[in-house]
Design an enzyme around this catalytic site. Structure first.
Site, short mmCIF file in Angstrom:
data_model
loop_
_atom_site.label_atom_id
_atom_site.label_comp_id
_atom_site.label_asym_id
_atom_site.label_seq_id
_atom_site.Cartn_x
_atom_site.Cartn_y
_atom_site.Cartn_z
N VAL A 120 30.19 -58.09 53.76
CA VAL A 120 31.28 -57.36 54.65
C VAL A 120 32.14 -56.24 53.74
O VAL A 120 32.04 -55.12 54.15
CB VAL A 120 32.36 -58.25 55.30
CG1 VAL A 120 33.51 -57.43 55.90
CG2 VAL A 120 31.43 -59.05 56.44
N GLY A 121 32.26 -56.42 52.46
CA GLY A 121 32.65 -55.53 51.44
C GLY A 121 31.57 -54.77 51.11
O GLY A 121 32.02 -53.43 51.16
N GLU B 235 38.59 -50.29 38.99
CA GLU B 235 38.93 -51.10 38.02
C GLU B 235 38.58 -52.46 37.73
O GLU B 235 38.74 -53.21 38.56
CB GLU B 235 40.48 -51.21 38.17
CG GLU B 235 41.32 -51.45 37.23
CD GLU B 235 42.11 -52.99 36.71
OE1 GLU B 235 41.11 -53.37 36.24
OE2 GLU B 235 42.85 -53.14 37.32
N CYS C 92 42.76 -58.88 34.00
CA CYS C 92 41.99 -58.02 33.54
C CYS C 92 42.39 -57.71 32.12
O CYS C 92 41.44 -57.16 31.32
CB CYS C 92 41.39 -57.16 34.54
SG CYS C 92 42.58 -56.25 35.31
P1 ADP Z 1 34.80 -62.47 41.59
O1 ADP Z 1 33.50 -62.55 41.12
O2 ADP Z 1 35.83 -62.90 40.43
O3 ADP Z 1 35.02 -63.29 42.87
P2 ADP Z 1 34.36 -59.92 42.50
O4 ADP Z 1 34.41 -58.73 41.68
O5 ADP Z 1 33.00 -60.22 43.07
O6 ADP Z 1 35.31 -60.97 41.72
O7 ADP Z 1 35.13 -59.72 43.77
C1 ADP Z 1 36.34 -58.78 44.26
C2 ADP Z 1 36.06 -58.32 45.36
O8 ADP Z 1 34.90 -57.60 45.70
C3 ADP Z 1 36.61 -59.30 46.45
O9 ADP Z 1 37.19 -58.86 47.50
C4 ADP Z 1 34.99 -59.43 47.09
O10 ADP Z 1 34.51 -59.82 48.35
C5 ADP Z 1 34.39 -58.10 46.90
N1 ADP Z 1 32.93 -58.21 47.01
C6 ADP Z 1 32.13 -58.99 46.34
N2 ADP Z 1 30.84 -58.50 46.30
C7 ADP Z 1 30.90 -57.17 46.79
C8 ADP Z 1 29.91 -56.16 47.16
N3 ADP Z 1 28.44 -56.42 46.76
N4 ADP Z 1 30.30 -55.06 47.60
C9 ADP Z 1 31.72 -54.90 47.93
N5 ADP Z 1 32.32 -55.88 47.69
C10 ADP Z 1 32.17 -56.77 47.22
#
Ligand code: ADP
Length: 494
Positions: free
Chosen positions: A226-227, A265, A299
């Site tokens: 979804v992200g 970031e 971070c």
């Molecule tokens: P962690 O690995 O510590 O959970 P992430 O950097 O993966 O941290 O997650 C940070 C945010 O990025 C969350 O809101 C997550 O849902 C989102 N996220 C994870 N994968 C993707 C992706 N491929 N595209 C966009 N957003 C993503």
């Protein structure tokens, strides 16, 4: 709205997303559970939005940008964000309890995660109200005669904000409020582990402000796709993201097809160079504290301590004592400053990296396991690893746990080379009695920001951005507002 309350203060947040001005469940009706990391129990649910829900939210944000006055009416935006500031103040204690519930962050250290971001809403409202959106740069010589030029600062359009779980309420504010004040519309996608800090913001905006439908949307989901859909959507003009470097790379790649602007970031592996004239009894307890507060889930944490060989064992003794005495425990207990890690998976990752450290020859000085007196909750003992090889996995990968690695050095040049031996470049620290010498070392560190003798580089009025694979662009300060604006140069007759 769910409102689970217990004697510990646990409080579940808003279940519904905000799309096009309506608080609503996922179109499919799906939900997912949110865990309290201090008791390992699911304490409530939230909407499990799909790609379809995300597409509706982006559509709403696009319409609100293209078809309303939001992007052009600075006074109205100031009015709305002032309302939001007041509404957040009214909701402050509720937001604090929701934050402790979903993050497990100690209630005693929530000031910087609740009061500070609420103040930042006011800051950006006033900054944006007073900002000069039209700058006349006067007459410029051109081959066709003099031309007057005006710089018109315009919002970019739809901003997708993707936030992580470590400081969720702060980052939800930091990523979206300057974007809104600059005239953009926003779709916020909070992290899976901390959805309520996002849905509560949506609820407050819907119920307590005049922010028009579609200007601010929140889509929660248990699925990374979804992200990913937000970061690839051609109707989105910019992604602002805080999270891991791996996800940052995926977001950049997803936005490449539409040449989307990205403000990233990302991770860090910051070094703290302790110079031979440093006051160890001042700088090292502070270093230990920074590693333990937020359970090391920061971070900007300077997690690699570089000690002069001449003072190595003295330094280790101070760090050991500081870490062993650190007040860890239930996050609801006043005075506790280190809570659990956010999840079982994160704790497992931290233990894996500690083990990688000892496997590669590092000496475990203290910690390394679960505290015996806290059998429930994802706690990790403050952990000190000495004799760490700067090229080893534990010195190269971000740990996101209460772990410090220590490496001795013989010359300042060697210390700087070790500090710079990383793909990251987010932050750093130098300690030393001779401040000019410490400053000169700071300028040689290949990193975005440096703290000298505990004087923090971080604040709303100062630009913050990473170098290397720690990020692109700036938050905070004047550059942090400009990120959300395009500067259109208009050439015109005198
Ligand atoms: P962690 O690995 O510590 O959970 P992430 O950097 O993966 O941290 O997650 C940070 C945010 O990025 C969350 O809101 C997550 O849902 C989102 N996220 C994870 N994968 C993707 C992706 N491929 N595209 C966009 N957003 C993503």
């Amino acid at each position: 709205m769910t409102s689970v309350q217990t004697e510990t203060g646990i409080l579940a947040g808003e279940q519904r997303m905000l799309i096009d001005g309506e608080l609503q469940p996922a179109a499919s009706g799906a939900t997912f559970g949110v865990e309290h990391p201090a008791n390992e129990t699911v304490v409530g649910d939230v909407a499990d939005g799909s790609v379809h829900d995300m597409e509706r939210a982006v559509g709403a944000a696009r319409r609100a940008f293209d078809e309303t006055d939001w992007s052009r009416d600075t006074d109205f935006r100031f009015h709305c964000l002032t309302q939001l500031h007041e509404a957040l103040q009214r909701n402050q204690e509720r937001l604090r309890r929701i934050l402790v519930t979903e993050v497990g962050c100690p209630i005693s250290v929530t000031g910087s995660q609740i009061e500070s971001p609420i103040d930042e809403v006011r800051h950006w409202a006033e900054y944006g109200r007073d900002f000069d959106y039209l700058v006349d740069t006067g007459l410029h010589d051109t081959p066709l005669g003099p031309a007057r030029r005006k710089l018109h600062h315009e919002p970019l359009g739809v901003v997708g904000a993707i936030t992580p779980w470590n400081v969720p309420f702060y980052l939800n504010i930091a990523e979206t409020i300057p974007a809104l004040m600059a005239g953009n519309t926003v779709v916020l996608k909070p992290a899976q582990l901390t959805p309520w800090s996002g849905t509560e913001l949506g609820r407050i905006i819907a119920e307590e402000t005049d922010i028009p439908a579609g200007v601010f949307n929140v889509v929660t989901s248990n699925a990374n796709e979804v992200g990913a859909a937000l970061s690839a959507d051609p109707r989105v003009d910019m992604i602002t993201f805080t999270g891991s470097t791996a996800t940052g790379r995926a977001i950049l790649a997803a936005g490449a097809a539409t040449v989307k602007k990205n403000l990233l970031e990302l991770g860090g592996k910051s070094a703290h160079i302790v110079l031979d004239d440093a006051d160890l009894s001042a700088c090292l307890p502070l270093a230990a504290m920074m590693a333990c507060v937020m359970s090391g889930q920061s971070c900007i944490l300077p997690s690699r301590i570089l000690l002069p060989r001449s003072r190595y064992e003295d330094g280790l003794a101070i760090l050991k004592a500081s870490m062993e005495g650190f007040p860890m425990g239930d996050p609801w207990t006043p005075g506790v400053m280190q809570g659990p890690q956010i999840s079982a998976a994160q704790r497992c990752k931290v233990f894996g990296l500690i083990e990688a450290g000892t496997d590669s020859g590092a000496r475990l000085v203290t910690g390394g396991g679960m505290p015996e007196n806290l059998p429930v909750g994802y706690y990790v003992q403050p952990t000190l690893l000495a004799d760490v090889d700067p090229n080893s996995v534990v010195a190269q990968e971000e740990i996101f746990g209460p772990v410090l690695t220590v490496t001795p050095y013989d010359s300042v040049d060697e210390a700087i080379a070790i500090a710079n031996n990383t793909i990251y470049g987010l932050s750093g620290e130098v300690s030393g009695a001779d401040v000019e010498r410490a400053f000169s070392v700071a300028t040689r560190m290949r990193t975005g920001n440096v703290t000298i003798n505990g004087k923090s580089h971080f604040g709303i009025d100062s630009p913050f951005g990473g170098t290397g694979q720690s990020g692109l662009g700036y938050r905070n300060g004047a550059p942090g507002y400009l990120e959300y604006l395009h500067i259109k140069t208009i050439g015109m007759p005198e």
